[in-house]
Structures are given as structure tokens and as C-alpha cells.
Design a protein around this motif. Structure first.
Motif, PDB file in Angstrom:
ATOM      1  N   ALA A  19       0.841  -1.195   0.000  1.00  0.00           N
ATOM      2  CA  ALA A  19       0.000   0.000   0.000  1.00  0.00           C
ATOM      3  C   ALA A  19       0.879   1.248   0.000  1.00  0.00           C
ATOM      4  O   ALA A  19       0.671   2.180  -0.778  1.00  0.00           O
ATOM      5  CB  ALA A  19      -0.922  -0.011   1.213  1.00  0.00           C
ATOM      6  N   ASN A  20       1.895   1.219   0.837  1.00  0.00           N
ATOM      7  CA  ASN A  20       2.806   2.342   0.940  1.00  0.00           C
ATOM      8  C   ASN A  20       3.542   2.566  -0.393  1.00  0.00           C
ATOM      9  O   ASN A  20       3.654   3.692  -0.881  1.00  0.00           O
ATOM     10  CB  ASN A  20       3.798   2.028   2.074  1.00  0.00           C
ATOM     11  CG  ASN A  20       4.697   3.191   2.348  1.00  0.00           C
ATOM     12  OD1 ASN A  20       4.237   4.330   2.341  1.00  0.00           O
ATOM     13  ND2 ASN A  20       5.974   2.930   2.543  1.00  0.00           N
ATOM     14  N   TYR A  21       3.974   1.492  -1.020  1.00  0.00           N
ATOM     15  CA  TYR A  21       4.729   1.585  -2.277  1.00  0.00           C
ATOM     16  C   TYR A  21       3.875   2.200  -3.389  1.00  0.00           C
ATOM     17  O   TYR A  21       4.339   3.021  -4.169  1.00  0.00           O
ATOM     18  CB  TYR A  21       5.228   0.191  -2.681  1.00  0.00           C
ATOM     19  CG  TYR A  21       6.084   0.184  -3.923  1.00  0.00           C
ATOM     20  CD1 TYR A  21       7.428   0.566  -3.851  1.00  0.00           C
ATOM     21  CD2 TYR A  21       5.559  -0.182  -5.161  1.00  0.00           C
ATOM     22  CE1 TYR A  21       8.220   0.574  -4.996  1.00  0.00           C
ATOM     23  CE2 TYR A  21       6.350  -0.163  -6.301  1.00  0.00           C
ATOM     24  CZ  TYR A  21       7.681   0.215  -6.211  1.00  0.00           C
ATOM     25  OH  TYR A  21       8.462   0.236  -7.337  1.00  0.00           O
ATOM     26  N   TYR A  22       2.613   1.784  -3.458  1.00  0.00           N
ATOM     27  CA  TYR A  22       1.768   2.253  -4.565  1.00  0.00           C
ATOM     28  C   TYR A  22       0.873   3.444  -4.195  1.00  0.00           C
ATOM     29  O   TYR A  22       0.097   3.907  -5.026  1.00  0.00           O
ATOM     30  CB  TYR A  22       0.894   1.101  -5.073  1.00  0.00           C
ATOM     31  CG  TYR A  22       1.694   0.045  -5.812  1.00  0.00           C
ATOM     32  CD1 TYR A  22       2.275   0.318  -7.041  1.00  0.00           C
ATOM     33  CD2 TYR A  22       1.886  -1.218  -5.261  1.00  0.00           C
ATOM     34  CE1 TYR A  22       3.025  -0.641  -7.717  1.00  0.00           C
ATOM     35  CE2 TYR A  22       2.633  -2.188  -5.933  1.00  0.00           C
ATOM     36  CZ  TYR A  22       3.193  -1.887  -7.151  1.00  0.00           C
ATOM     37  OH  TYR A  22       3.935  -2.828  -7.815  1.00  0.00           O
ATOM     38  N   GLY A  23       0.961   3.896  -2.938  1.00  0.00           N
ATOM     39  CA  GLY A  23       0.174   5.066  -2.533  1.00  0.00           C
ATOM     40  C   GLY A  23      -1.286   4.751  -2.247  1.00  0.00           C
ATOM     41  O   GLY A  23      -2.174   5.541  -2.596  1.00  0.00           O
ATOM     42  N   PHE A  24      -1.538   3.598  -1.627  1.00  0.00           N
ATOM     43  CA  PHE A  24      -2.911   3.237  -1.225  1.00  0.00           C
ATOM     44  C   PHE A  24      -2.941   2.937   0.275  1.00  0.00           C
ATOM     45  O   PHE A  24      -1.924   3.061   0.966  1.00  0.00           O
ATOM     46  CB  PHE A  24      -3.374   1.998  -2.010  1.00  0.00           C
ATOM     47  CG  PHE A  24      -3.646   2.279  -3.472  1.00  0.00           C
ATOM     48  CD1 PHE A  24      -4.909   2.657  -3.893  1.00  0.00           C
ATOM     49  CD2 PHE A  24      -2.636   2.173  -4.420  1.00  0.00           C
ATOM     50  CE1 PHE A  24      -5.165   2.925  -5.236  1.00  0.00           C
ATOM     51  CE2 PHE A  24      -2.883   2.440  -5.762  1.00  0.00           C
ATOM     52  CZ  PHE A  24      -4.151   2.815  -6.164  1.00  0.00           C
ATOM     53  N   GLU A  25      -4.098   2.514   0.766  1.00  0.00           N
ATOM     54  CA  GLU A  25      -4.238   2.056   2.149  1.00  0.00           C
ATOM     55  C   GLU A  25      -4.168   0.523   2.147  1.00  0.00           C
ATOM     56  O   GLU A  25      -4.540  -0.094   1.135  1.00  0.00           O
ATOM     57  CB  GLU A  25      -5.606   2.482   2.717  1.00  0.00           C
ATOM     58  CG  GLU A  25      -5.814   3.973   2.800  1.00  0.00           C
ATOM     59  CD  GLU A  25      -4.791   4.639   3.700  1.00  0.00           C
ATOM     60  OE1 GLU A  25      -4.458   4.059   4.756  1.00  0.00           O
ATOM     61  OE2 GLU A  25      -4.313   5.729   3.320  1.00  0.00           O
TER      62      GLU A  25
END
Ligand code: PMP
Length: 349
Positions: free
Chosen positions: A68-74
Motif C-alpha cells: 500500500a505504501n509503495y503504490y500510494g494506497f491504504e
């Protein structure tokens, strides 16, 4: 007599590419020729087996958070599973329950029809055109859901984001799954579109661009409602799909972005060079945005080339299927492996 035999579930299984026991040049299952990130090796060396006493986290929060952090999501936007095969199977079970048939291209990943049969999902295949391009208009008809790989396999052809957006605009009431197993080798991911379209599920894998086919990690990213629905199905029959070591190694692989980008760059450079060399030998290749080439020879039959290469311990993939039975799917290996392939082809041709 033998009544139980009549009740046995009969399925036509998927036939994966051969995994020969002896050492060969293996260009038949789209594995990555480079090892996973050295960080993964370090993590394996330091892996504390004590933790194996315990069940793994059924929510797989560590890996979901890192992705999530890598792709900008939760983390709530991320579902993880045992390879993308497992993730897609779970998605079929969760989303494809309509009386209408689901749609996928006639030339595509052959697992889709296997899962559809297994999960008793009706399906229709939609013919790609003579250049193997998916025709978006054919997906405008009523359906129970859509799945296609982008880039497509085994054709290696990538369709731009406008194409995905158009399919979504014409299919707001069903779940559309974009299988991005090969997206990191040159295409632009549809991940951003999941913020706009609550019916889009994007599936990716650690098996190709992250060199971890043997670890079995896949994931899906989408609207939180979609992900919750998939988790509910998963928890209803198998809570502990991901083991402790896979969760840990997966996190380490994602954190090493520099290595990830470096190996992809090498594979893409080798792909373009190999394409040129194959063309010089009389092959025609599609415009690949994947880690493999889809090639046909102007004069020699694909099946003959496949067998002759095999006799030289070079394994590529041949599909004895309508429309593509004169093509070879050739995984991009190391520079040395591709040199050996070209040398062998020179002898054969
Ligand atoms: N989708 C496509 C299009 C594939 O080619 C593959 C690899 N065979 C997969 C999904 C599954 O990959 P994995 O289960 O290793 O993640």
C-alpha cells in the motif's frame, strides 16, 4: 457399480510449462533470469524459525502495508494471495456470480477458462483481431464480468490506459479485472484508475518482475469494498493463505526498489536486442511490453523450431492452439542465455 466415480468433479486442468529436472536454458515459463533482491537473501539467512510455531497473520497486514505504501494506497485497498493465480481464483469466486457470461479474449492466459469451469462461471471468449489486438467494442455487450491481461499473454501486446478506461466506462455494473502480471516491463499500470472506478480490480504478481515465482506471492488492488468482499470469501474457507516466510520476503523485495528497477531495465534491454536478432533471422515478433517475445518464423514451422530447440536443451513455449499454433513464446533470459538461443537458431535455420 463404483458410484463414487460418477460423482467425481471433472475438470480439464491447466497445463503449465515444463519444469525439467536437469539444467537447461529455460525460456518457457516467463520466470525472471535474475535472483530476487539481495535483501530477500539476507532476510532468509536471518529468518527466525521460532516464529513458525505460530500461525501467520491471517490479515497479512505487514505485506499489505508495504505494498500500500509503495503504490500510494491504504492496506484496505490491498489483497494478497499465494501467487496471482490464487488471487484471480479468489476474485472469480467473489465477483463472477452472474447468470450472464463473463468475457475474456480468445487468445489469452489459458487459466481463465479453467477457473471459470472450476467455479461454474459461464464465459464467452471474444476474438482478438488478426494482429492479436483486443477489440474493445466487443466488450460492450451485456456480461457478468470481464478479465484480461495487460500486456496480454501470450501475445505480449499492451493496450494503453485509454483502452482500459473505455472498457470501464462501458461496463460500470460488473467487476473488471486487469491482470497486470507483466505490467512492469513497459506498460503503464491501471492502478490509478482504481481510485475512480469502484469496479476495477488490478492484479499483479511477484513471480515475474520481482523474481519470486517460487515464493508464490500475488496481490490485487482496488476499492476497499472489493477487497473486503475478497477477504470475506477467503476467510470463509482458508484464513492462512500466506506463510510467515512469504510475508517477510515479500516485504523485503518491495523495499528494494533500486534493484527492482535495475533488473527490469536489463530485461527490457535484452528483450529489444533479442527482438532485433530474431528479426534478422526471419522471425516476426509482436510489439512486446512483457518479459517475453511472441514470435513466428516466415518459413519454418514453430512446432519444428520448438522441438529442435528442445533437443538442444533450450526450452521455449509452444501452444498447439487455434490461431497461435505457428508462434513461439520466448522468455527473456540473461544476455548469455539469449546468445545461446540465437546460436542454436542459427544452426536450426
Ligand atoms: N496471469 C498471467 C497472464 C500469467 O501469465 C501468469 C503466469 N503464469 C499468472 C497470471 C500467474 O502468475 P503467478 O500465479 O505466478 O503470480
Amino acid at each position: 457399480m463404483k458410484t463414487w466415480r460418477d460423482k467425481v468433479r471433472k475438470v480439464v486442468p491447466y497445463v503449465p510449462g515444463e519444469q525439467p529436472k536437469r539444467k537447461v536454458i529455460k525460456l518457457n515459463t516467463n520466470e525472471n533470469p535474475y535472483p530476487p533482491s539481495p535483501k530477500v537473501k539476507e532476510a532468509i539467512m536471518e529468518f527466525d524459525t521460532e516464529c513458525l510455531r505460530r500461525y501467520p497473520d491471517p490479515e497479512c497486514m505487514s505485506l499489505r502495508s508495504v505494498l500500500a505504501n509503495y503504490y500510494g494506497f491504504e492496506p484496505e485497498n490491498v489483497f494478497v494471495g499465494v501467487g496471482s493465480d490464487d488471487v484471480i481464483s479468489m476474485a472469480f469466486m467473489t465477483f463472477f456470480n452472474s447468470d450472464r457470461p463473463i468475457l475474456f479474449p480468445d487468445i489469452t492466459y489459458s487459466f481463465y477458462s479453467v477457473w471459470a469451469d472450476l467455479h461454474k462461471v459461464k464465459y464467452e471468449t471474444v476474438a482478438v483481431d488478426d494482429n492479436f489486438r483486443i477489440k474493445k467494442e466487443d466488450f460492450y455487450k451485456e456480461n457478468g464480468g470481464i478479465i484480461f491481461p495487460n500486456p496480454n499473454a501470450p501475445t505480449a501486446i499492451y493496450e494503453p490506459l485509454e483502452f482500459v478506461r473505455d472498457l470501464l466506462d462501458h461496463n460500470r455494473d460488473v467487476v473488471v479485472i486487469v491482470d497486470e502480471a507483466y505490467i512492469d516491463f513497459g506498460g503503464q499500470s491501471a492502478l490509478e484508475l482504481t481510485r475512480e472506478y469502484d469496479n476495477l480490480l488490478v492484479v499483479q504478481t511477484f513471480s515475474k518482475s520481482r523474481s519470486m515465482a517460487g515464493m508464490r506471492i500475488g496481490y490485487a488492488i482496488g476499492n476497499q469494498e472489493l477487497i473486503k468482499a475478497m477477504n470475506d470469501v477467503k476467510f470463509s474457507f482458508n484464513s492462512y493463505t500466506m506463510n510467515q516466510s512469504a510475508l517477510l520476503m515479500g516485504c523485503e523485495a518491495v523495499k528494494d526498489d533500486e534493484y527492482f528497477k535495475k533488473t527490469i531495465k536489463e530485461i527490457v534491454a535484452t528483450r529489444e536486442k533479442t527482438k532485433e536478432r530474431l528479426t534478422a533471422l526471419g522471425f516476426e515478433c509482436t510489439n512486446s511490453k512483457a518479459n517475453f517475445l511472441f514470435a513466428t518464423h516466415q518459413t519454418r514451422k514453430a512446432k519444428d523450431i520448438f522441438e529442435l530447440l528442445k533437443s538442444k536443451d533450450i526450452f521455449v513455449r509452444y501452444f498447439n492452439l487455434p490461431r497461435i499454433d505457428n508462434y513461439l513464446r520466448i522468455t527473456i533470459g540473461t544476455e548469455e542465455e539469449m546468445d545461446a538461443l540465437i546460436k542454436a537458431l542459427l544452426q536450426i535455420l
